[in-house]
Design an enzyme around this catalytic site. Structure first.
Site, PDB file in Angstrom:
ATOM      1  N   TYR A 145      39.913  34.419  40.966  1.00 32.37           N
ATOM      2  CA  TYR A 145      38.532  34.009  41.598  1.00 32.37           C
ATOM      3  C   TYR A 145      38.490  33.995  42.854  1.00 32.37           C
ATOM      4  O   TYR A 145      37.746  34.482  43.681  1.00 32.37           O
ATOM      5  CB  TYR A 145      37.891  33.060  40.509  1.00 32.37           C
ATOM      6  N   SER A 193      31.013  32.249  46.976  1.00 35.06           N
ATOM      7  CA  SER A 193      31.453  30.917  46.394  1.00 35.06           C
ATOM      8  C   SER A 193      31.988  30.174  47.371  1.00 35.06           C
ATOM      9  O   SER A 193      32.437  30.585  48.444  1.00 35.06           O
ATOM     10  CB  SER A 193      32.298  30.980  45.242  1.00 35.06           C
TER      11      SER A 193
HETATM   12  P1  NAD Z   1      26.423  33.163  34.651  1.00 30.86           P
HETATM   13  O1  NAD Z   1      27.426  33.510  33.628  1.00 30.86           O
HETATM   14  O2  NAD Z   1      25.031  32.595  34.087  1.00 30.86           O
HETATM   15  O3  NAD Z   1      25.862  34.790  34.937  1.00 30.86           O
HETATM   16  C1  NAD Z   1      26.681  35.771  35.262  1.00 30.86           C
HETATM   17  C2  NAD Z   1      26.036  37.184  34.833  1.00 30.86           C
HETATM   18  O4  NAD Z   1      26.695  38.113  35.341  1.00 30.86           O
HETATM   19  C3  NAD Z   1      25.347  37.159  33.586  1.00 30.86           C
HETATM   20  O5  NAD Z   1      24.109  37.575  33.628  1.00 30.86           O
HETATM   21  C4  NAD Z   1      26.526  38.241  32.953  1.00 30.86           C
HETATM   22  O6  NAD Z   1      26.015  38.991  31.855  1.00 30.86           O
HETATM   23  C5  NAD Z   1      26.696  39.071  34.353  1.00 30.86           C
HETATM   24  N1  NAD Z   1      28.095  39.796  33.948  1.00 30.86           N
HETATM   25  C6  NAD Z   1      29.439  39.169  33.701  1.00 30.86           C
HETATM   26  N2  NAD Z   1      30.348  40.020  33.614  1.00 30.86           N
HETATM   27  C7  NAD Z   1      29.411  41.305  33.760  1.00 30.86           C
HETATM   28  C8  NAD Z   1      29.979  42.742  33.633  1.00 30.86           C
HETATM   29  N3  NAD Z   1      31.137  43.136  33.390  1.00 30.86           N
HETATM   30  N4  NAD Z   1      28.815  43.701  33.910  1.00 30.86           N
HETATM   31  C9  NAD Z   1      27.585  43.453  34.104  1.00 30.86           C
HETATM   32  N5  NAD Z   1      27.157  42.037  34.178  1.00 30.86           N
HETATM   33  C10 NAD Z   1      28.307  41.226  34.087  1.00 30.86           C
HETATM   34  O7  NAD Z   1      27.178  32.575  35.971  1.00 30.86           O
HETATM   35  P2  NAD Z   1      26.299  32.184  37.183  1.00 30.86           P
HETATM   36  O8  NAD Z   1      26.833  30.960  37.435  1.00 30.86           O
HETATM   37  O9  NAD Z   1      25.000  32.309  37.254  1.00 30.86           O
HETATM   38  O10 NAD Z   1      27.258  33.364  38.145  1.00 30.86           O
HETATM   39  C11 NAD Z   1      26.587  34.408  39.122  1.00 30.86           C
HETATM   40  C12 NAD Z   1      27.453  34.239  40.308  1.00 30.86           C
HETATM   41  O11 NAD Z   1      27.506  33.073  41.059  1.00 30.86           O
HETATM   42  C13 NAD Z   1      28.864  34.774  39.942  1.00 30.86           C
HETATM   43  O12 NAD Z   1      29.206  35.785  40.834  1.00 30.86           O
HETATM   44  C14 NAD Z   1      29.631  33.333  40.151  1.00 30.86           C
HETATM   45  O13 NAD Z   1      30.891  33.604  40.614  1.00 30.86           O
HETATM   46  C15 NAD Z   1      28.672  32.881  41.234  1.00 30.86           C
HETATM   47  N6  NAD Z   1      28.886  31.416  41.554  1.00 30.86           N
HETATM   48  C16 NAD Z   1      28.574  30.575  40.486  1.00 30.86           C
HETATM   49  C17 NAD Z   1      28.825  29.118  40.838  1.00 30.86           C
HETATM   50  C18 NAD Z   1      28.576  28.338  39.577  1.00 30.86           C
HETATM   51  O14 NAD Z   1      28.807  27.080  40.046  1.00 30.86           O
HETATM   52  N7  NAD Z   1      27.718  28.536  38.466  1.00 30.86           N
HETATM   53  C19 NAD Z   1      29.421  28.663  41.927  1.00 30.86           C
HETATM   54  C20 NAD Z   1      29.652  29.535  42.948  1.00 30.86           C
HETATM   55  C21 NAD Z   1      29.463  31.091  42.731  1.00 30.86           C
END
Ligand code: NAD
Length: 257
Positions: free
Chosen positions: A151, A138
């Protein structure tokens, strides 16, 4: 023969978009996620692109389930060429109120699970002298924001872990890179808005414009496809074969400050 990609947290958001990008290239996909309809989501992507897949609801909190998921993927497809450590959760609170169990969960899912999965795929990648590991960190792996202690700590840890894996993988044809997105509108961001409204005493619009997008030089959410196509480039392009150990900001200019 088709290559295989294992993507944690791939039934929603960034992970799902990444799965779709690899599916369009004909990869076998090992899907994972906790969404109730995860199996159907995975099957739909596979049917649309006519690829082989499996789905596992392995909980990233549990090392045994992660290892079993990797083994099931190896049993089914014979090898894993690409690992995308993507599953993640967020929790927003001032440190004095931050629940200790939330801290532990965030470190486990966002950081330790990446270690366990990487450790599990490593012997196979070494044996085949080829591997691509992507850690979805991130912008918070590079800089901090208030109220996100766990985080930010986890994502900084992911960036450090990425660098170590780049050093260990280099002699074996394995690259390891972190990508560092700014705000991408997915459920993880949508869920934060309420907590941020409380923490900052703001309306929804104020949180989006003053807390989230104010950080971006380009005042827009980053499309999931931007993240997915960059991951695909780092893993599937010959031109990226010597790119390793980086923490690539995909943050609309946030960390240019
Ligand atoms: P999201 O909530 O849409 O997806 C997260 C996924 O992780 C889901 O499929 C969920 O079921 C899975 N997950 C969560 N806990 C779990 C567990 N205990 N076991 C198995 N699966 C689990 O979120 P996203 O935005 O797609 O996030 C994906 C990654 O991107 C994350 O690591 C997040 O920190 C990172 N990220 C997101 C953003 C943003 O702005 N959306 C920015 C920077 C980084």
């Amino acid at each position: 023969m088709a290559k295989t990609v294992l993507i944690t947290g791939s039934t929603s958001g960034i992970g799902l978009a990444t799965a779709k990008a690899f599916a369009a290239k004909g990869y076998n996909i090992a899907f994972n996620g906790l969404e109730e309809n995860g199996a159907e989501i995975a099957a739909q992507v596979a049917a649309e692109c006519n690829i082989e897949h499996l789905f596992s609801p392995a909980n990233m909190l549990r090392a045994e389930e992660i290892k079993a998921f990797v083994q099931a993927t190896l049993d089914r497809f014979g090898s894993i060429e690409v690992l995308v450590n993507n599953a993640g959760i967020q929790f927003v609170s001032p440190v004095e109120d931050f629940p200790e169990e939330k801290w532990n969960d965030i470190i486990s899912i966002n950081l330790t699970a990446a270690f366990i999965a990487t450790k599990a795929v490593w012997p196979g990648m070494k044996a085949q002298q080829f591997g691509r590991v992507i850690n979805v960190a991130s912008a918070h792996g590079l800089i901090a924001s208030a109220f996100k202690s766990a985080y930010v700590a986890a994502k900084h840890g992911v960036v450090g872990f990425t660098k170590v894996m780049a050093l260990e993988g280099g002699p074996h044809g394995i690259t390891c890179n972190a990508i560092c997105p700014g705000y991408v509108f997915t459920p993880i961001v949508d869920k934060q808005i309420g907590a941020q409204m409380q923490a900052h005493n703001m309306t929804r619009e104020e949180v989006i414009n003053k807390v989230m997008l104010s950080e971006h030089a380009i005042k827009e959410f980053i499309p999931v496809e931007t993240i997915a196509s960059t991951i695909l480039y780092l893993c599937d392009s010959d031109a990226a074969a010597t790119i390793t150990g980086i923490a690539m900001p995909l943050d609309a200019g946030w960390t240019a400050h």
